[in-house]
Motif scaffolding. Sequence first.
Motif, PDB file in Angstrom:
ATOM      1  N   ALA A  20       0.821  -1.212   0.000  1.00 11.27           N
ATOM      2  CA  ALA A  20       0.000   0.000   0.000  1.00 11.27           C
ATOM      3  C   ALA A  20       0.855   1.263   0.000  1.00 11.27           C
ATOM      4  CB  ALA A  20      -0.920  -0.015   1.221  1.00 11.27           C
ATOM      5  N   GLY A  21       2.155   1.066   0.155  1.00  9.96           N
ATOM      6  CA  GLY A  21       3.029   2.217   0.122  1.00  9.96           C
ATOM      7  C   GLY A  21       2.969   3.099   1.353  1.00  9.96           C
ATOM      8  N   VAL A  22       2.788   2.464   2.506  1.00  8.95           N
ATOM      9  CA  VAL A  22       2.843   3.218   3.765  1.00  8.95           C
ATOM     10  C   VAL A  22       3.724   2.433   4.744  1.00  8.95           C
ATOM     11  CG1 VAL A  22       0.594   4.330   3.566  1.00  8.95           C
ATOM     12  CG2 VAL A  22       0.765   2.047   4.551  1.00  8.95           C
ATOM     13  N   SER A  23       3.923   2.993   5.910  1.00  9.78           N
ATOM     14  CA  SER A  23       4.707   2.240   6.891  1.00  9.78           C
ATOM     15  C   SER A  23       3.806   1.197   7.555  1.00  9.78           C
ATOM     16  CB  SER A  23       5.283   3.175   7.949  1.00  9.78           C
ATOM     17  OG  SER A  23       4.292   3.467   8.911  1.00  9.78           O
ATOM     18  N   TYR A  24       4.462   0.141   8.072  1.00 12.53           N
ATOM     19  CA  TYR A  24       3.615  -0.950   8.595  1.00 12.53           C
ATOM     20  C   TYR A  24       2.893  -0.545   9.861  1.00 12.53           C
ATOM     21  CZ  TYR A  24       7.406  -2.120  11.878  1.00 12.53           C
ATOM     22  OH  TYR A  24       8.348  -2.085  12.851  1.00 12.53           O
ATOM     23  N   GLN A  25       3.504   0.357  10.615  1.00 13.51           N
ATOM     24  CA  GLN A  25       2.807   0.780  11.832  1.00 13.51           C
ATOM     25  C   GLN A  25       1.519   1.515  11.484  1.00 13.51           C
ATOM     26  OE1 GLN A  25       6.005   1.385  11.058  1.00 13.51           O
ATOM     27  NE2 GLN A  25       7.336   1.362  12.854  1.00 13.51           N
ATOM     28  N   THR A  26       1.587   2.238  10.387  1.00 12.31           N
ATOM     29  CA  THR A  26       0.391   2.956   9.959  1.00 12.31           C
ATOM     30  C   THR A  26      -0.720   1.983   9.583  1.00 12.31           C
ATOM     31  OG1 THR A  26       1.749   4.771   9.164  1.00 12.31           O
ATOM     32  CG2 THR A  26      -0.487   4.621   8.309  1.00 12.31           C
ATOM     33  N   VAL A  27      -0.325   0.909   8.940  1.00 13.06           N
ATOM     34  CA  VAL A  27      -1.332  -0.096   8.605  1.00 13.06           C
ATOM     35  C   VAL A  27      -2.018  -0.588   9.870  1.00 13.06           C
ATOM     36  CG1 VAL A  27      -1.733  -2.368   7.616  1.00 13.06           C
ATOM     37  CG2 VAL A  27      -0.070  -0.823   6.556  1.00 13.06           C
ATOM     38  N   SER A  28      -1.216  -0.902  10.856  1.00 10.56           N
ATOM     39  CA  SER A  28      -1.777  -1.390  12.112  1.00 10.56           C
ATOM     40  C   SER A  28      -2.786  -0.395  12.664  1.00 10.56           C
ATOM     41  CB  SER A  28      -0.645  -1.605  13.115  1.00 10.56           C
ATOM     42  OG  SER A  28      -1.172  -1.759  14.414  1.00 10.56           O
ATOM     43  N   LYS A  29      -2.382   0.855  12.672  1.00 13.34           N
ATOM     44  CA  LYS A  29      -3.279   1.861  13.237  1.00 13.34           C
ATOM     45  C   LYS A  29      -4.547   2.023  12.421  1.00 13.34           C
ATOM     46  CE  LYS A  29       0.388   4.349  15.482  1.00 13.34           C
ATOM     47  NZ  LYS A  29       1.378   5.417  15.318  1.00 13.34           N
ATOM     48  N   ILE A  30      -4.418   1.964  11.146  1.00 10.97           N
ATOM     49  CA  ILE A  30      -5.607   2.077  10.304  1.00 10.97           C
ATOM     50  C   ILE A  30      -6.572   0.936  10.601  1.00 10.97           C
ATOM     51  CG2 ILE A  30      -6.469   1.941   7.939  1.00 10.97           C
ATOM     52  CD1 ILE A  30      -3.995   3.454   7.058  1.00 10.97           C
ATOM     53  N   LEU A  31      -6.016  -0.267  10.687  1.00 16.12           N
ATOM     54  CA  LEU A  31      -6.887  -1.421  10.906  1.00 16.12           C
ATOM     55  C   LEU A  31      -7.567  -1.360  12.272  1.00 16.12           C
ATOM     56  CD1 LEU A  31      -4.789  -4.294   9.325  1.00 16.12           C
ATOM     57  CD2 LEU A  31      -6.694  -3.022   8.359  1.00 16.12           C
ATOM     58  N   ARG A  32      -6.893  -0.775  13.221  1.00 18.22           N
ATOM     59  CA  ARG A  32      -7.493  -0.698  14.552  1.00 18.22           C
ATOM     60  C   ARG A  32      -8.213   0.631  14.745  1.00 18.22           C
ATOM     61  NH1 ARG A  32      -5.101  -2.237  19.268  1.00 18.22           N
ATOM     62  NH2 ARG A  32      -6.164  -4.238  19.170  1.00 18.22           N
ATOM     63  N   ASN A  33      -8.264   1.433  13.687  1.00 19.71           N
ATOM     64  CA  ASN A  33      -8.988   2.702  13.760  1.00 19.71           C
ATOM     65  C   ASN A  33      -8.426   3.627  14.814  1.00 19.71           C
ATOM     66  OD1 ASN A  33     -10.963   3.418  11.967  1.00 19.71           O
ATOM     67  ND2 ASN A  33     -12.280   1.743  12.657  1.00 19.71           N
ATOM     68  N   GLN A  34      -7.119   3.695  14.870  1.00 19.02           N
ATOM     69  CA  GLN A  34      -6.518   4.528  15.906  1.00 19.02           C
ATOM     70  C   GLN A  34      -5.857   5.754  15.316  1.00 19.02           C
ATOM     71  OE1 GLN A  34      -3.979   2.040  18.211  1.00 19.02           O
ATOM     72  NE2 GLN A  34      -5.707   1.319  19.430  1.00 19.02           N
ATOM     73  N   ILE A  35      -6.204   6.036  14.088  1.00 17.47           N
ATOM     74  CA  ILE A  35      -5.524   7.133  13.439  1.00 17.47           C
ATOM     75  C   ILE A  35      -6.431   7.658  12.340  1.00 17.47           C
ATOM     76  CG2 ILE A  35      -4.429   5.838  11.598  1.00 17.47           C
ATOM     77  CD1 ILE A  35      -1.960   7.294  11.925  1.00 17.47           C
ATOM     78  N   GLN A  36      -6.266   8.909  12.031  1.00 14.75           N
ATOM     79  CA  GLN A  36      -7.009   9.468  10.904  1.00 14.75           C
ATOM     80  C   GLN A  36      -6.115   9.486   9.682  1.00 14.75           C
ATOM     81  OE1 GLN A  36      -8.745  13.288  11.526  1.00 14.75           O
ATOM     82  NE2 GLN A  36     -10.761  12.298  11.696  1.00 14.75           N
ATOM     83  N   VAL A  37      -6.640   9.007   8.597  1.00 11.54           N
ATOM     84  CA  VAL A  37      -5.879   9.053   7.351  1.00 11.54           C
ATOM     85  C   VAL A  37      -6.781   9.545   6.239  1.00 11.54           C
ATOM     86  CG1 VAL A  37      -4.173   7.270   7.831  1.00 11.54           C
ATOM     87  CG2 VAL A  37      -6.428   6.646   6.972  1.00 11.54           C
ATOM     88  N   THR A  38      -6.181   9.926   5.154  1.00  7.96           N
ATOM     89  CA  THR A  38      -6.993  10.329   4.007  1.00  7.96           C
ATOM     90  C   THR A  38      -7.719   9.108   3.481  1.00  7.96           C
ATOM     91  OG1 THR A  38      -5.150   9.919   2.543  1.00  7.96           O
ATOM     92  CG2 THR A  38      -5.415  12.157   3.314  1.00  7.96           C
TER      93      THR A  38
END
Lengths: 347, 347
Positions: free
Chosen positions: B14-32
């Motif tokens: 997906a072209g992001v860092s893996y930690q970001t993936v984790s956060k996205i999946l757990r809904n702990q971060i806002q992303v575009t």
Amino acid sequence: MTNKVTLKDVARHAGVSYQTVSKILRNQIQVTPEVRARVQQAVEELGYRPNITARSLRLQTSHLIGYSWKPAHERYINPILEEFEQSIVNAAERLGYHILLFPYHQGPDLYRPYEELVRSGRVDGFILSDLEFDDPRIAVLERLQVPLVAFGRAQSDGSPFPYVDVDGRAGIRLAVEHLLEQGHRRIAFLGWPEQSRVGTDRLAGYWEAMEAAGLPVDPAWVRHGAGQYDYGYEAAHILLDLPPERRPSAIVTVYDLIAVGAVQAIQERGLQVGRDVAVTGFDDTPLLSYLLPGLTTLRQPVWEIGQRVVQLLIRLFEGDRLTENELHVLLPPELIIRDSSRGYRPR
Amino acid sequence: MTNKVTLKDVARHAGVSYQTVSKILRNQIQVTPEVRARVQQAVEELGYRPNITARSLRLQTSHLIGYSWKPAHERYINPILEEFEQSIVNAAERLGYHILLFPYHQGPDLYRPYEELVRSGRVDGFILSDLEFDDPRIAVLERLQVPLVAFGRAQSDGSPFPYVDVDGRAGIRLAVEHLLEQGHRRIAFLGWPEQSRVGTDRLAGYWEAMEAAGLPVDPAWVRHGAGQYDYGYEAAHILLDLPPERRPSAIVTVYDLIAVGAVQAIQERGLQVGRDVAVTGFDDTPLLSYLLPGLTTLRQPVWEIGQRVVQLLIRLFEGDRLTENELHVLLPPELIIRDSSRGYRPR
DNA sequence: GGCGTTTAGGCGAACGTTCGCCTAACTCTC
DNA sequence: GAGAGTTAGGCGAACGTTCGCCTAAACGCC
């Protein structure tokens, strides 16, 4: 809460590096007796226990086995399942594994939960019981390429996947042979529906034994049915309605409850079970012994099956190459002779 | 074998860092929305499933619940345990937990295996069933400071540890009240040994109901015994041997099999169950319905108990402060009225 | 248009193991 | 007593997550 003592604590206590502690505990390194003693002592003083989760992560194995069975519903209970469960837990424990419960619910999305369990690394493999004909779980698990061992087969003549099963055919053969010895010649068979894998298998045992004895089989003696008590009751009445020269003097059944129904029918006609008409069951259902103490029946080697299933699965984990005979195991049931098949007096 | 797709694979895709993936999946971060979509797609394409072991290690929780029960032996089977097992698996699954089997074997070194399971982080807590008086497991687990919920109590008047139990006293009261309504006045009680926790509880229900009705209780009507079928059979004979004016017209028992024994004794005397002497059981044992269809009995709310036990345990995990009423739950059994307590005709 | 504030997402560290590789110090041999 | 071989034990990395902190860009404001 959970263990707070880690390798590092032990290491600090013993004055070595924590990796060394790990190696000493797993016996993967030579150390001076003095160091080993220091480590041992630290372990005991602190009450160290290796953290299983960390080990699992590193070793990429959970040491957990999923057990999938078909839960009993309302009026159906499977008396042998509890013993099987105990047996696999027992065997698994001794080999360093634990059993995770994973009941099998029929439904549209069967794949999902299994995939979840496997892909997430929750379990290393599966034990399945209550196999159905063409059981969907098998396909799912094979697709996931996860080791599995079944208690039961999907086809009468064996199945490709690893299994341990009771040799129902041999069991019924034992029962028929026993009845023949008692002097019976007209022996009926109350089986399960014709599509039933287990039923077909057991029926084959009946044919084999009758054929080996050179006895003709009246087609009316072989019946198929899906019920339990009611089926046995009604089928027995039909059998006993046959004209005297065709009326069976013994009834072999594929399940204890069917036998109980048959016993009821026999007694209603003023006949005596054993002396007039013999009956045999299958499973040696625990509770029944209170209510019908004298039922001759076949006891499945459930404990042994459980032990074998686990051993087989773990050998699969270890990647052993297994022979045909190791992958597909059949164990004979034991004939328990009681009054319902004794004391025959032909009239 | 186990899942090979990790966060890093998804991230690369997906072209992001893996930690970001984790956060996205757990809904702990806002992303575009665009990034979120890319990640979602990568997850699906690769079939990513989070590795439970790694998560457990990080989160210091296994999401596994140990279930300890007393395995049935030879002639003893506990008919309600299978339903209980199913219920806790069901509830646990819905809350993201799994059940680990851990049968309870009496023996010298009881502590060890529990300590092992807990200290190694295998399980987060325990569910216990088949509680004994002063059950040793409780002491062990409290010493290990691990959350536990029991199905059952250790004392009749409650126990300090969290539990969910069936209100046997209320159940027996229901049975006695029902018999009173049917016109019975001389009601006997076949209980368990005097030390039995469950027995004491149920006996209390008997006393309460009789007292509330203002009926005197003949001491000969209250019996204690350890057996099952045989005990019921013999005790019923003794009761029926009492002189007519003291002979009970109804027998309340604490277990179905005891009731079955009593039924047998009643029938042997040429009396009719229900019309002459009423009998009630306890548990609504599944198999019995085939053999003695008409037994009035008390059905434990086993499913409900299982659900509550799991919910309670998980609240314990979460460190909630619980009130007395939440920690100690009693649920009443349901009276199932059948023929064995109907149609009484006093003579 | 300069300043502070919000936002998207990166980065490092940690959870507790195991395992391969490395290196000092010791032992042996001639 | 120098070189080779052996031994005891240290060190770094990895297993796959989650989480707190950081930063650059975007934004709002006067």
